[in-house]
Design a protein around this motif. Structure first.
Motif, PDB file in Angstrom:
ATOM      1  N   ASP A   1       0.876  -1.172   0.000  1.00 24.21           N
ATOM      2  CA  ASP A   1       0.000   0.000   0.000  1.00 24.21           C
ATOM      3  C   ASP A   1       0.910   1.218   0.000  1.00 24.21           C
ATOM      4  O   ASP A   1       1.608   1.486   0.971  1.00 24.21           O
ATOM      5  CB  ASP A   1      -0.883  -0.035   1.250  1.00 24.21           C
ATOM      6  N   MET A   2       0.913   1.963  -1.103  1.00 28.75           N
ATOM      7  CA  MET A   2       1.819   3.094  -1.256  1.00 28.75           C
ATOM      8  C   MET A   2       1.130   4.433  -1.022  1.00 28.75           C
ATOM      9  O   MET A   2       1.665   5.486  -1.358  1.00 28.75           O
ATOM     10  CB  MET A   2       2.489   3.040  -2.621  1.00 28.75           C
ATOM     11  N   ARG A   3      -0.044   4.383  -0.388  1.00 28.79           N
ATOM     12  CA  ARG A   3      -0.782   5.608  -0.095  1.00 28.79           C
ATOM     13  C   ARG A   3      -0.270   6.245   1.184  1.00 28.79           C
ATOM     14  O   ARG A   3       0.446   5.627   1.969  1.00 28.79           O
ATOM     15  CB  ARG A   3      -2.274   5.295   0.050  1.00 28.79           C
TER      16      ARG A   3
ATOM     17  N   TYR B   1       4.350   6.369  -0.773  1.00 30.99           N
ATOM     18  CA  TYR B   1       5.029   6.596  -2.052  1.00 30.99           C
ATOM     19  C   TYR B   1       6.211   7.542  -1.923  1.00 30.99           C
ATOM     20  O   TYR B   1       7.184   7.434  -2.661  1.00 30.99           O
ATOM     21  CB  TYR B   1       4.036   7.087  -3.113  1.00 30.99           C
TER      22      TYR B   1
ATOM     23  N   ALA C   1       2.413  -3.072  -6.279  1.00 30.24           N
ATOM     24  CA  ALA C   1       2.161  -1.719  -5.778  1.00 30.24           C
ATOM     25  C   ALA C   1       0.712  -1.331  -6.039  1.00 30.24           C
ATOM     26  O   ALA C   1       0.172  -1.615  -7.100  1.00 30.24           O
ATOM     27  CB  ALA C   1       3.088  -0.736  -6.482  1.00 30.24           C
TER      28      ALA C   1
ATOM     29  N   CYS D   1      -2.484   1.878  -4.906  1.00 29.54           N
ATOM     30  CA  CYS D   1      -2.900   3.068  -4.167  1.00 29.54           C
ATOM     31  C   CYS D   1      -4.425   3.158  -4.233  1.00 29.54           C
ATOM     32  O   CYS D   1      -5.099   2.146  -4.034  1.00 29.54           O
ATOM     33  CB  CYS D   1      -2.167   4.335  -4.631  1.00 29.54           C
TER      34      CYS D   1
ATOM     35  N   GLN E   1      -0.183   8.018  -6.735  1.00 32.16           N
ATOM     36  CA  GLN E   1       0.794   7.704  -5.701  1.00 32.16           C
ATOM     37  C   GLN E   1       1.662   6.485  -6.030  1.00 32.16           C
ATOM     38  O   GLN E   1       2.893   6.574  -5.984  1.00 32.16           O
ATOM     39  CB  GLN E   1       0.103   7.539  -4.350  1.00 32.16           C
ATOM     40  N   SER E   2       1.063   5.343  -6.381  1.00 31.64           N
ATOM     41  CA  SER E   2       1.907   4.186  -6.694  1.00 31.64           C
ATOM     42  C   SER E   2       2.646   4.354  -8.020  1.00 31.64           C
ATOM     43  O   SER E   2       3.807   3.936  -8.112  1.00 31.64           O
ATOM     44  CB  SER E   2       1.131   2.866  -6.618  1.00 31.64           C
TER      45      SER E   2
ATOM     46  N   TYR F   1       1.820  -3.790 -10.960  1.00 30.59           N
ATOM     47  CA  TYR F   1       0.998  -2.625 -10.639  1.00 30.59           C
ATOM     48  C   TYR F   1      -0.472  -3.014 -10.603  1.00 30.59           C
ATOM     49  O   TYR F   1      -1.043  -3.403 -11.611  1.00 30.59           O
ATOM     50  CB  TYR F   1       1.253  -1.548 -11.691  1.00 30.59           C
TER      51      TYR F   1
ATOM     52  N   GLY G   1      -6.415  -0.703  -7.508  1.00 30.10           N
ATOM     53  CA  GLY G   1      -6.220  -0.249  -6.139  1.00 30.10           C
ATOM     54  C   GLY G   1      -7.444  -0.411  -5.247  1.00 30.10           C
ATOM     55  O   GLY G   1      -8.303  -1.262  -5.463  1.00 30.10           O
TER      56      GLY G   1
END
Length: 190
Positions: free
Chosen positions: A92-94, A112, A141, A143, A150-151, A170, A174
């Motif tokens: 979670d790249m948020r 991120y 990844a 978001c 973000q991702s 990817y 998300g």
């Protein structure tokens, strides 16, 4: 704590989105500064536009399926398989504020803005600007969804730092697609 989409409050689904994705007339951008794309059909010209819906987490600008050449897009089944088998780290790249509202159970959190400094958590050694990623792990990844940058920003940073793009996957759908599908979420994850 887990909940289903129906258990999420309307506040999560109706959170304000950044003004950067909306023009002066309140129209959502499709890409760049475009809020309208005109196509030709057998019946004449048709304008394609975007409107904010209850299911959309953010306004954002639509992101490409492949943010960096060599990165592989994946869907919900591949994410679930990675969580079950450990074949990839689901990340979670948020920002933390988004993650605490709802996230994919079993995912790890690296915002991120921190990914380029934390590649050691994915099997690289060294440090920012001089990573050795010869033992890099598979990473999925994600978001907030198709309009979240973000991702994609994090994926670009990973590639810039030397992370092998064939190890980056990817999940463009998300959290938006995850929740629309009614899949289990986790709340209050730090």
């Amino acid at each position: 704590m887990r909940s289903q989409l129906l258990g999420l409050t309307a506040a999560v689904l109706l959170l304000p989105f950044t003004g950067a994705a909306v023009n002066a007339e309140g129209e959502l951008k499709i890409s760049g500064d475009n809020t309208v794309v005109t196509i030709q059909t057998e019946d004449g010209a048709v304008d394609i536009t975007r409107t904010k819906t209850d299911a959309a987490l953010i306004g954002g600008v639509l992101q490409p399926m492949v943010p960096v050449p060599g990165v592989t897009p994946v869907g919900e089944l591949e994410v679930i398989d990675a969580l079950k088998t450990g074949s990839a780290k689901v990340v979670d790249m948020r920002t933390l504020e988004w993650r605490t509202q709802a996230t994919i159970p079993g995912s790890m959190h690296i915002p991120y803005t921190e990914v380029a400094m934390r590649l050691d958590e994915f099997g690289c050694s060294g440090g920012q600007g001089s990573w050795d990623c010869s033992k890099a792990e598979n990473v999925i990844a994600f978001c907030n969804g198709p309009a979240c940058p973000q991702s994609p920003v994090a994926i670009k940073a990973m590639a810039r730092e030397g992370y092998p793009v064939d190890k980056i996957f990817y999940y463009r759908g998300g959290m938006q697609d995850w929740m629309v599908m009614g899949l289990t979420t986790a709340e209050d994850m730090f």
